[in-house]
Design a protein around this motif. Structure first.
Motif, PDB file in Angstrom:
ATOM      1  N   ILE A 124       1.059  -1.187  -0.025  1.00 59.90           N
ATOM      2  CA  ILE A 124       0.569  -0.094   0.284  1.00 59.90           C
ATOM      3  C   ILE A 124       0.926   1.394   0.254  1.00 59.90           C
ATOM      4  O   ILE A 124       1.801   1.170   0.640  1.00 59.90           O
ATOM      5  N   SER A 125       0.857   1.999  -0.814  1.00 61.31           N
ATOM      6  CA  SER A 125       1.342   3.523  -0.079  1.00 61.31           C
ATOM      7  C   SER A 125       0.565   5.225  -0.568  1.00 61.31           C
ATOM      8  O   SER A 125      -0.789   4.761  -0.487  1.00 61.31           O
ATOM      9  N   LEU A 126       1.083   4.632   0.307  1.00 60.52           N
ATOM     10  CA  LEU A 126       0.761   6.335   1.773  1.00 60.52           C
ATOM     11  C   LEU A 126       1.215   7.218   2.380  1.00 60.52           C
ATOM     12  O   LEU A 126       3.057   7.039   1.192  1.00 60.52           O
ATOM     13  N   ILE A 127       1.228   8.429   2.379  1.00 62.10           N
ATOM     14  CA  ILE A 127       2.049  10.026   3.168  1.00 62.10           C
ATOM     15  C   ILE A 127       2.398  10.173   4.194  1.00 62.10           C
ATOM     16  O   ILE A 127       0.848  10.118   4.255  1.00 62.10           O
ATOM     17  N   GLU A 128       2.763  10.444   4.611  1.00 63.28           N
ATOM     18  CA  GLU A 128       2.889  11.279   6.095  1.00 63.28           C
ATOM     19  C   GLU A 128       1.788  11.853   6.548  1.00 63.28           C
ATOM     20  O   GLU A 128       2.226  12.846   5.045  1.00 63.28           O
ATOM     21  N   ASP A 129       0.675  12.224   7.409  1.00 64.41           N
ATOM     22  CA  ASP A 129       0.408  13.912   7.679  1.00 64.41           C
ATOM     23  C   ASP A 129       1.192  15.106   8.333  1.00 64.41           C
ATOM     24  O   ASP A 129       2.166  14.454   8.568  1.00 64.41           O
ATOM     25  N   VAL A 130       0.384  16.227   8.169  1.00 60.94           N
ATOM     26  CA  VAL A 130       1.107  16.754   8.819  1.00 60.94           C
ATOM     27  C   VAL A 130       1.748  17.111  10.341  1.00 60.94           C
ATOM     28  O   VAL A 130       2.983  17.706  11.036  1.00 60.94           O
ATOM     29  N   ASN A 131       1.656  15.866  11.265  1.00 61.61           N
ATOM     30  CA  ASN A 131       1.610  15.488  12.084  1.00 61.61           C
ATOM     31  C   ASN A 131       2.056  14.361  12.162  1.00 61.61           C
ATOM     32  O   ASN A 131       1.822  12.955  13.027  1.00 61.61           O
ATOM     33  N   PRO A 132       3.699  14.023  11.591  1.00 58.67           N
ATOM     34  CA  PRO A 132       3.923  12.466  10.494  1.00 58.67           C
ATOM     35  C   PRO A 132       4.683  11.530  12.104  1.00 58.67           C
ATOM     36  O   PRO A 132       4.103  10.824  12.088  1.00 58.67           O
ATOM     37  N   ASN A 133       4.608  12.167  13.323  1.00 62.43           N
ATOM     38  CA  ASN A 133       5.339  11.561  14.840  1.00 62.43           C
ATOM     39  C   ASN A 133       4.113  11.561  15.408  1.00 62.43           C
ATOM     40  O   ASN A 133       3.503  12.060  15.457  1.00 62.43           O
ATOM     41  N   LEU A 134       3.942   9.429  15.614  1.00 62.57           N
ATOM     42  CA  LEU A 134       3.237   8.722  16.469  1.00 62.57           C
ATOM     43  C   LEU A 134       3.635   8.295  17.235  1.00 62.57           C
ATOM     44  O   LEU A 134       3.412   6.853  15.942  1.00 62.57           O
ATOM     45  N   PRO A 135       4.220   7.841  18.353  1.00 57.61           N
ATOM     46  CA  PRO A 135       5.419   6.756  18.598  1.00 57.61           C
ATOM     47  C   PRO A 135       4.676   5.134  19.178  1.00 57.61           C
ATOM     48  O   PRO A 135       3.364   5.685  19.152  1.00 57.61           O
ATOM     49  N   GLU A 136       5.021   4.552  18.670  1.00 56.94           N
ATOM     50  CA  GLU A 136       4.119   2.848  19.469  1.00 56.94           C
ATOM     51  C   GLU A 136       3.409   3.356  20.461  1.00 56.94           C
ATOM     52  O   GLU A 136       2.223   3.150  20.353  1.00 56.94           O
ATOM     53  N   ARG A 137       4.206   3.868  21.480  1.00 61.12           N
ATOM     54  CA  ARG A 137       2.958   4.152  22.712  1.00 61.12           C
ATOM     55  C   ARG A 137       2.540   5.379  22.878  1.00 61.12           C
ATOM     56  O   ARG A 137       2.302   5.812  23.933  1.00 61.12           O
ATOM     57  N   HIS A 138       2.256   6.138  22.014  1.00 65.15           N
ATOM     58  CA  HIS A 138       1.644   6.883  21.977  1.00 65.15           C
ATOM     59  C   HIS A 138       0.086   7.466  22.623  1.00 65.15           C
ATOM     60  O   HIS A 138      -0.215   6.288  23.131  1.00 65.15           O
ATOM     61  N   PRO A 139      -0.558   8.167  23.525  1.00 64.72           N
ATOM     62  CA  PRO A 139      -1.426   8.341  23.804  1.00 64.72           C
ATOM     63  C   PRO A 139      -2.790   7.855  23.550  1.00 64.72           C
ATOM     64  O   PRO A 139      -3.471   6.860  23.426  1.00 64.72           O
ATOM     65  N   LYS A 140      -2.757   8.360  22.351  1.00 71.63           N
ATOM     66  CA  LYS A 140      -3.485   7.937  20.869  1.00 71.63           C
ATOM     67  C   LYS A 140      -3.613   6.719  21.254  1.00 71.63           C
ATOM     68  O   LYS A 140      -4.437   6.050  21.055  1.00 71.63           O
ATOM     69  N   ARG A 141      -2.422   6.355  20.647  1.00 71.16           N
ATOM     70  CA  ARG A 141      -2.640   4.435  20.140  1.00 71.16           C
ATOM     71  C   ARG A 141      -2.636   3.558  21.466  1.00 71.16           C
ATOM     72  O   ARG A 141      -3.385   2.664  20.832  1.00 71.16           O
ATOM     73  N   LEU A 142      -2.344   4.009  22.303  1.00 75.86           N
ATOM     74  CA  LEU A 142      -2.806   3.276  23.870  1.00 75.86           C
ATOM     75  C   LEU A 142      -4.576   3.083  23.364  1.00 75.86           C
ATOM     76  O   LEU A 142      -5.262   2.466  24.318  1.00 75.86           O
TER      77      LEU A 142
END
Length: 310
Positions: A124-142
């Motif tokens: 799949i081909s994709l492009i990063e967003d305006v805030n592209p850094n979202l670490p694995e343990r970011h609160p949103k991902r949790l």
């Protein structure tokens, strides 16, 4: 590889469809752009002598066919992207080996041959967003993981980046990913108690960017390979040369360029790129009206050289 493109629009976003189409022609694309729409079609389509009402097809020169598909759904089109991609594969272009979805506020800056190097049948081909850094343990991902776990949906791999849903290319080999994305969109819609809006709640809300959050969680659940580029590939940050994405509001076709510039917000690179393709060969504007718009955009850019928000 047989490549087909698609987009979705309603209301005045048809101006974006015209610019996207013109940019594809300028880049050397030859083929079909499937255009899902809701509401009335604009005059530049239905009044064109090259529009075939029987097949709902607008032939633009010898290169591009706009294939119009009326969509009957109450949901915001942002949620409908994976469903439309699935429909293009199954119903409209069964010969396609890859289908790319492109938002109607995007134009192509590069030639088509250079862009197709991005496409492979295994990823799949994709492009990063305006805030592209979202670490694995970011609160949103949790938070997302806790929300989806009761539904039997759990991450299978680590991802550190966040991708924009305005462009995605999916090969036929990974149709199952679209099913996963559709499933997650349905759960997000239920959680947000509505299907009418692009954004939900505040930036800290569980699902603020709706389908885009669902897409990014789906990427952790699936093990599909990813072909990716940074946000510069959409002109979200400087240095790109592939696409230009007019994110946010107002869109370039809304005008108000001088008014915005006097507020310290001059035209963005994406707004300038839009005007490069907005009215040729497809003419979505009267020639005189378009000339006034171009002049206003140039004056706004001049104001921006001396006055802008910090």
């Amino acid at each position: 590889m047989t490549i087909t493109l698609c987009t979705l629009f309603e209301g005045n976003y048809h101006y974006g469809v015209a610019a996207l189409s013109n940019s594809l022609i300028a880049g050397g694309f030859v083929g079909d752009l499937w255009v899902g729409y809701r509401g009335a079609l604009p005059s530049w389509i239905v009044d064109s002598r090259d529009f075939d009402r029987a097949t709902a097809t607008l032939q633009v020169g010898s290169a591009l066919r706009l294939r119009m598909v009326e969509i009957q759904t109450p949901m915001h089109f942002t949620y409908y992207k994976p469903t439309f991609l699935r429909e293009v594969f199954e119903r409209h272009a069964p010969e396609a080996t890859l289908v790319a979805y492109i938002d109607p506020d995007i134009v192509f800056k590069c030639d088509w041959a250079s862009f197709t190097a991005w496409f492979t049948e295994d990823a799949i081909s994709l492009i990063e967003d305006v805030n592209p850094n979202l670490p694995e343990r970011h609160p949103k991902r949790l938070q997302w993981a806790r929300f989806f776990a009761p539904h039997g949906i759990e991450p299978q791999r680590r991802l550190e980046r966040y991708y924009n849903a305005g462009y995605i290319a999916v090969p036929r080999a990974h149709l199952a990913f679209l099913d996963l994305w559709i499933q997650l969109c349905d759960l997000v819609m239920h959680q947000n108690q509505g299907v009418k809006h692009l954004k939900a709640g505040e930036a800290t809300s569980l699902f603020h960017s709706t389908d885009q959050d669902a897409l990014n969680f789906a990427l952790t659940v699936s093990d599909v390979p990813l072909n990716t580029a940074g946000p510069e590939a959409m002109d979200i940050v400087p240095g790109g040369y592939y696409l230009s994405h007019a994110i946010g509001w107002p869109k370039p076709w809304h005008g108000r360029h001088i008014r915005q510039a006097l507020r310290g917000m001059p035209p963005t690179p994406a707004s300038k790129a839009y005007y490069d393709f907005a009215n040729h060969p497809i003419k979505a504007y009267d020639t005189t009206a378009f000339a006034r718009r171009v002049l206003a955009r140039k004056l706004a850019s001049a104001i921006g050289r001396f006055y802008r928000r910090t």
